[in-house]
Design a protein around this motif. Structure first.
Motif, PDB file in Angstrom:
ATOM      1  N   LEU A   1      17.022   7.876  -1.149  1.00 39.83           N
ATOM      2  CA  LEU A   1      16.263   8.715  -0.225  1.00 39.83           C
ATOM      3  C   LEU A   1      14.815   8.766  -0.701  1.00 39.83           C
ATOM      4  CD1 LEU A   1      16.070  10.911   2.057  1.00 39.83           C
ATOM      5  CD2 LEU A   1      16.647  12.581   0.290  1.00 39.83           C
ATOM      6  N   LEU A   2      13.898   8.375   0.179  1.00 37.67           N
ATOM      7  CA  LEU A   2      12.484   8.381  -0.187  1.00 37.67           C
ATOM      8  C   LEU A   2      11.779   9.449   0.636  1.00 37.67           C
ATOM      9  CD1 LEU A   2      10.513   6.942  -2.019  1.00 37.67           C
ATOM     10  CD2 LEU A   2      10.285   5.127  -0.342  1.00 37.67           C
ATOM     11  N   LEU A   3      11.084  10.359  -0.048  1.00 32.74           N
ATOM     12  CA  LEU A   3      10.368  11.447   0.622  1.00 32.74           C
ATOM     13  C   LEU A   3       8.877  11.122   0.633  1.00 32.74           C
ATOM     14  CD1 LEU A   3      11.991  14.318  -1.516  1.00 32.74           C
ATOM     15  CD2 LEU A   3      12.873  13.394   0.632  1.00 32.74           C
ATOM     16  N   PHE A   4       8.263  11.187   1.796  1.00 34.82           N
ATOM     17  CA  PHE A   4       6.827  10.909   1.900  1.00 34.82           C
ATOM     18  C   PHE A   4       6.081  12.160   2.314  1.00 34.82           C
ATOM     19  CE2 PHE A   4       8.488   6.633   2.626  1.00 34.82           C
ATOM     20  CZ  PHE A   4       7.596   5.859   1.912  1.00 34.82           C
ATOM     21  N   ASP A   5       5.078  12.552   1.526  1.00 37.51           N
ATOM     22  CA  ASP A   5       4.243  13.690   1.917  1.00 37.51           C
ATOM     23  C   ASP A   5       2.896  13.169   2.417  1.00 37.51           C
ATOM     24  OD1 ASP A   5       2.932  16.068   2.271  1.00 37.51           O
ATOM     25  OD2 ASP A   5       3.721  16.980   0.419  1.00 37.51           O
TER      26      ASP A   5
ATOM     27  N   GLU B   1       8.694  -7.464  -8.102  1.00 39.85           N
ATOM     28  CA  GLU B   1       8.372  -8.577  -7.199  1.00 39.85           C
ATOM     29  C   GLU B   1       8.392  -8.125  -5.741  1.00 39.85           C
ATOM     30  OE1 GLU B   1       6.946 -11.490  -7.391  1.00 39.85           O
ATOM     31  OE2 GLU B   1       6.749 -10.868  -9.496  1.00 39.85           O
ATOM     32  N   GLN B   2       9.401  -7.319  -5.406  1.00 40.15           N
ATOM     33  CA  GLN B   2       9.492  -6.814  -4.030  1.00 40.15           C
ATOM     34  C   GLN B   2       8.282  -5.971  -3.667  1.00 40.15           C
ATOM     35  OE1 GLN B   2      13.232  -4.770  -4.085  1.00 40.15           O
ATOM     36  NE2 GLN B   2      14.434  -6.673  -4.218  1.00 40.15           N
ATOM     37  N   VAL B   3       7.866  -5.121  -4.619  1.00 34.66           N
ATOM     38  CA  VAL B   3       6.704  -4.263  -4.360  1.00 34.66           C
ATOM     39  C   VAL B   3       5.446  -5.123  -4.191  1.00 34.66           C
ATOM     40  CG1 VAL B   3       5.166  -2.539  -5.396  1.00 34.66           C
ATOM     41  CG2 VAL B   3       7.636  -2.213  -5.470  1.00 34.66           C
ATOM     42  N   TYR B   4       5.308  -6.158  -5.041  1.00 36.98           N
ATOM     43  CA  TYR B   4       4.154  -7.040  -4.920  1.00 36.98           C
ATOM     44  C   TYR B   4       4.176  -7.791  -3.591  1.00 36.98           C
ATOM     45  CZ  TYR B   4       2.804  -6.386  -9.831  1.00 36.98           C
ATOM     46  OH  TYR B   4       2.381  -5.861 -11.021  1.00 36.98           O
ATOM     47  N   GLN B   5       5.391  -8.056  -3.088  1.00 37.97           N
ATOM     48  CA  GLN B   5       5.465  -8.728  -1.792  1.00 37.97           C
ATOM     49  C   GLN B   5       5.015  -7.800  -0.664  1.00 37.97           C
ATOM     50  OE1 GLN B   5       9.334 -10.584  -1.318  1.00 37.97           O
ATOM     51  NE2 GLN B   5       8.481 -12.369  -2.354  1.00 37.97           N
ATOM     52  N   LEU B   6       5.410  -6.530  -0.774  1.00 37.69           N
ATOM     53  CA  LEU B   6       4.968  -5.553   0.234  1.00 37.69           C
ATOM     54  C   LEU B   6       3.455  -5.352   0.155  1.00 37.69           C
ATOM     55  CD1 LEU B   6       7.587  -2.644   0.075  1.00 37.69           C
ATOM     56  CD2 LEU B   6       7.222  -4.230   1.966  1.00 37.69           C
TER      57      LEU B   6
ATOM     58  N   LEU C   1      -0.019   2.013  -4.111  1.00 35.32           N
ATOM     59  CA  LEU C   1       0.546   2.147  -5.452  1.00 35.32           C
ATOM     60  C   LEU C   1       1.538   3.305  -5.502  1.00 35.32           C
ATOM     61  CD1 LEU C   1       0.797   1.432  -8.388  1.00 35.32           C
ATOM     62  CD2 LEU C   1      -1.349   2.628  -8.863  1.00 35.32           C
ATOM     63  N   ALA C   2       1.180   4.421  -4.858  1.00 35.41           N
ATOM     64  CA  ALA C   2       2.078   5.574  -4.869  1.00 35.41           C
ATOM     65  C   ALA C   2       3.410   5.220  -4.204  1.00 35.41           C
ATOM     66  CB  ALA C   2       1.427   6.759  -4.171  1.00 35.41           C
ATOM     67  N   ILE C   3       3.327   4.471  -3.106  1.00 34.16           N
ATOM     68  CA  ILE C   3       4.560   4.084  -2.414  1.00 34.16           C
ATOM     69  C   ILE C   3       5.354   3.084  -3.266  1.00 34.16           C
ATOM     70  CG2 ILE C   3       5.518   2.936  -0.374  1.00 34.16           C
ATOM     71  CD1 ILE C   3       3.141   4.025   1.212  1.00 34.16           C
ATOM     72  N   GLY C   4       4.636   2.102  -3.800  1.00 35.33           N
ATOM     73  CA  GLY C   4       5.291   1.109  -4.657  1.00 35.33           C
ATOM     74  C   GLY C   4       5.978   1.778  -5.834  1.00 35.33           C
ATOM     75  N   ARG C   5       5.287   2.725  -6.450  1.00 36.55           N
ATOM     76  CA  ARG C   5       5.850   3.435  -7.592  1.00 36.55           C
ATOM     77  C   ARG C   5       7.106   4.208  -7.186  1.00 36.55           C
ATOM     78  NH1 ARG C   5       2.513   8.272 -10.338  1.00 36.55           N
ATOM     79  NH2 ARG C   5       3.192   9.183  -8.384  1.00 36.55           N
ATOM     80  N   GLY C   6       7.049   4.796  -5.969  1.00 34.74           N
ATOM     81  CA  GLY C   6       8.215   5.525  -5.463  1.00 34.74           C
ATOM     82  C   GLY C   6       9.421   4.614  -5.273  1.00 34.74           C
TER      83      GLY C   6
ATOM     84  N   LYS D   1      -1.639   2.297   9.943  1.00 38.37           N
ATOM     85  CA  LYS D   1      -0.685   1.483  10.690  1.00 38.37           C
ATOM     86  C   LYS D   1       0.062   0.538   9.731  1.00 38.37           C
ATOM     87  CE  LYS D   1      -0.515  -1.108  14.934  1.00 38.37           C
ATOM     88  NZ  LYS D   1      -0.763  -2.511  14.641  1.00 38.37           N
ATOM     89  N   VAL D   2      -0.697  -0.055   8.820  1.00 46.43           N
ATOM     90  CA  VAL D   2      -0.075  -0.935   7.822  1.00 46.43           C
ATOM     91  C   VAL D   2       0.976  -0.169   7.022  1.00 46.43           C
ATOM     92  CG1 VAL D   2      -0.484  -2.282   5.729  1.00 46.43           C
ATOM     93  CG2 VAL D   2      -2.113  -2.409   7.633  1.00 46.43           C
ATOM     94  N   ILE D   3       0.571   1.011   6.553  1.00 49.03           N
ATOM     95  CA  ILE D   3       1.490   1.823   5.750  1.00 49.03           C
ATOM     96  C   ILE D   3       2.747   2.168   6.555  1.00 49.03           C
ATOM     97  CG2 ILE D   3       1.749   4.072   4.623  1.00 49.03           C
ATOM     98  CD1 ILE D   3       0.006   2.282   2.976  1.00 49.03           C
ATOM     99  N   TYR D   4       2.545   2.495   7.819  1.00 48.21           N
ATOM    100  CA  TYR D   4       3.704   2.846   8.644  1.00 48.21           C
ATOM    101  C   TYR D   4       4.634   1.677   8.870  1.00 48.21           C
ATOM    102  CZ  TYR D   4       3.401   7.706   9.412  1.00 48.21           C
ATOM    103  OH  TYR D   4       3.481   9.040   9.183  1.00 48.21           O
TER     104      TYR D   4
END
Ligand SMILES: Nc1ncnc2c1ncn2[C@@H]1O[C@H](COP(=O)(O)OP(=O)(O)OP(=O)(O)O)[C@@H](O)[C@H]1O
Ligand SMILES: [Mg+2]
Lengths: 237, 293
Positions: free
Chosen positions: A155-159, A115-120, A143-148, A171-174
């Motif tokens: 700790l979340l690592l973003f490449d 639910e939280q991911v769907y809200q984001l 989806l990749a971020i939501g899955r993470g 900008k949205v992603i940031y």
């Protein structure tokens, strides 16, 4: 929370990381910036366990991770949103998210996190039956971020989360990355878009040719002479 | 050539084809997860058939009832083979891994072949149950009960596998590992365990095919290679990792082979191989596969 102590990593005979060190404290956002082929992806892969250092140590919450397998690190609370997204293209959006919650901890609160991911990212709910490979670039990154997030990481690592996205979408992603951090998740971020990364990050490290050459406060780095010349393409303040 | 004969051949071909499909899904599953071809797959099928034969001749257990026990025995053997022989390969580089896995597979198939001759002699064996002769006729076409039951069982097993892969967490983990093992590991999936279970499951599926072959048809120590080939043809026809497709492709191959046998007699084996080459050449993603990006 995460301490990287002088790690050396090689692909076969080719050494690409030399005594790389840095630290990420609890609830910080730390950026790792550097030119192409500097070794940024290699560093994150080593943290997540896809690669092993032949010298040096990685500590997470004080625990040396030495030869700990990848899945154990996920269970400990490390999650990577990989370069190029690394989705399961033939599986549906929902299945990708469910797999994100594969660990016991993730499974326990799967519905809530979903639910939280769907809200984001409300679009993911609309796309939930659709194969991940058929999503647009922006949707795939969401989806990749939501899955993470589904494993409830500490700790979340973003490449390179803005890779291949329009400035607006980046900008949205940031903004979302900022929100995730506010909810208490510590973040380590690799980015080509140095300006955006330095605006968001509390602290930053610069890696060049496999070595850490500079580190400091994110905002101060924006005014650093070397950074301005090499990464921001501006000389005057 | 009358229609009656052709139709009867087609029906028998479909019965065999269901088994080709069942043999193929196991091979496909293992290939998908481990990215290596188990050339001893047909020998595992043969062993499954002999386990059933043993259960029948020593303990008088109905062969259809020993479908699951035989699968279980081969599941355990599969786990042992994975742990002892295939798991150490996982750490090697892609090329060396493929080469070594082929060598191990060929070695295994020789060992099992000779072991079977030792244990059961080189003779053909078949489990003959009291209901062997049962069956019915429809429009003058013959439907033997044991072959029909074999096809129905093969269909059920494949449907169950399909459900397992799409509905359970572990099944999804197997599919995820097939698509991208690094990402799968990053989800917290234990790749080593997933590979082991997939390999064992592949062996169990082969065993079930072997069980059905031992009732409706015959088993012998040299049958392995032939079945590996059939399974391989079907996997290529269907496209890798396509479970439902493998079943359809199996039935298709069985039907085509059997009908073409009427025209080319003993060369029917060649028909399958020609189709195999044509598909590789013209549609490498398989008949039902999507072109991968
Ligand atoms: N699998 C591999 N095998 C051999 N060398 C590799 C491999 N992956 C990366 N390298 C090399 O290691 C070095 C560092 O690569 P890495 O991917 O870590 O760079 P990066 O900083 O992430 O670059 P980019 O900004 O292009 O993503 C490069 O010289 C690259 O060619
Ligand atoms: Mg990179």
């Amino acid at each position: 929370m995460l301490e990287i102590e002088r790690i050396n990593v090689s692909y076969g005979d080719l050494q690409v990381l030399w005594d790389v060190f840095f630290e990420v404290k609890k609830e910080e956002i730390v950026a790792l910036i550097g030119p192409n082929s500097a070794g940024k992806t290699t560093t994150l892969k080593t943290v997540s366990g896809l690669l092993r250092p032949f010298a040096g140590e990685i500590r997470f919450e004080g625990l040396a991770m030495g030869n700990m397998p990848i899945h154990k690190r996920v269970e400990m609370g490390i999650s990577l949103v990989p370069e190029g997204r690394g989705l399961f293209p033939g599986m549906s959006t929902l299945e990708n998210l469910e797999l994100g919650a594969f660990t016991a901890k993730g499974r326990n609160c799967k519905e809530e996190t979903l639910e939280q991911v769907y809200q984001l990212f409300p679009i993911l709910k609309k796309r939930k039956k659709q194969a991940a490979g058929t999503l647009s670039g922006g949707e795939q990154q969401m989806l990749a971020i939501g899955r993470g997030l589904m494993s409830k990481p500490k700790l979340l690592l973003f490449d390179e989360p803005s890779w291949g996205l329009s400035p607006l979408l980046s900008k949205v992603i940031y903004e979302v990355i900022g929100e995730i951090n506010h909810s208490g998740v510590t973040i380590l971020l690799i980015e080509q878009n140095v300006r955006m990364a330095l605006q968001l990050a509390k602290r930053a490290y610069v890696i060049e040719n496999g070595r850490i050459v500079k580190h400091g406060d994110g905002r101060n780095m924006l005014n650093d002479q070397h950074i301005r010349e090499v990464y921001l393409g501006t000389e005057s303040v | 050539m009358n229609l009656q004969v052709s139709a009867q051949s087609l029906i028998f071909g479909i019965f065999v084809g269901g088994l080709y499909g069942l043999a193929a899904v196991g091979l496909s599953l293992v290939f998908g997860v481990m990215k290596m071809l188990n050339v001893a797959h047909g020998e595992l099928l043969m062993l499954g058939g002999y386990v059933t034969f043993w259960f029948f001749s020593l303990y008088h257990i109905d062969p259809f009832l020993s479908l699951l026990p035989s699968a279980f025995v081969l599941f355990l053997i599969g786990m042992g083979l994975y742990k002892g022989l295939f798991s150490p390969l996982a750490k090697l580089h892609e090329e060396v891994k493929i080469k070594n896995s082929l060598l191990i597979g060929f070695g295994l198939s020789l060992v099992f072949h000779n072991l079977a001759i030792r244990l059961w002699t080189a003779d053909e064996r078949s489990v003959s149950v009291f209901y062997s002769g049962w069956g019915f006729s429809l429009f003058g076409l013959r439907f033997p009960f044991i072959r029909l039951a074999g096809l129905v069982l093969a269909t059920i097993v494949i449907l169950a596998l399909q459900q397992f892969l799409t509905k359970t967490y572990f099944g999804k983990a197997i599919r995820a590992t097939t698509e991208n093992w690094e990402s799968a590991a990053l989800m917290g999936i234990n790749i080593e365990k997933t590979s082991m279970v997939s390999f064992a499951l592949g062996a169990a599926l082969a065993a079930m095919a072997g069980t059905i072959v031992s009732v409706g048809y015959a088993i012998h120590p040299a049958m392995g290679l032939e079945w590996t080939l059939k399974a391989l043809i079907v996997v290529v026809l269907a496209g890798l990792g396509n479970i439902g497709g493998a079943f359809v492709a199996g039935v298709l191959l069985g039907g085509v082979e059997s009908v073409s046998a009427l025209f080319v007699g003993p060369y029917m084996e060649v028909v399958g191989l020609v189709i195999f080459l044509l598909v590789l050449e013209l549609r490498p993603q398989g008949l039902f596969g999507k072109r991968s990006e």
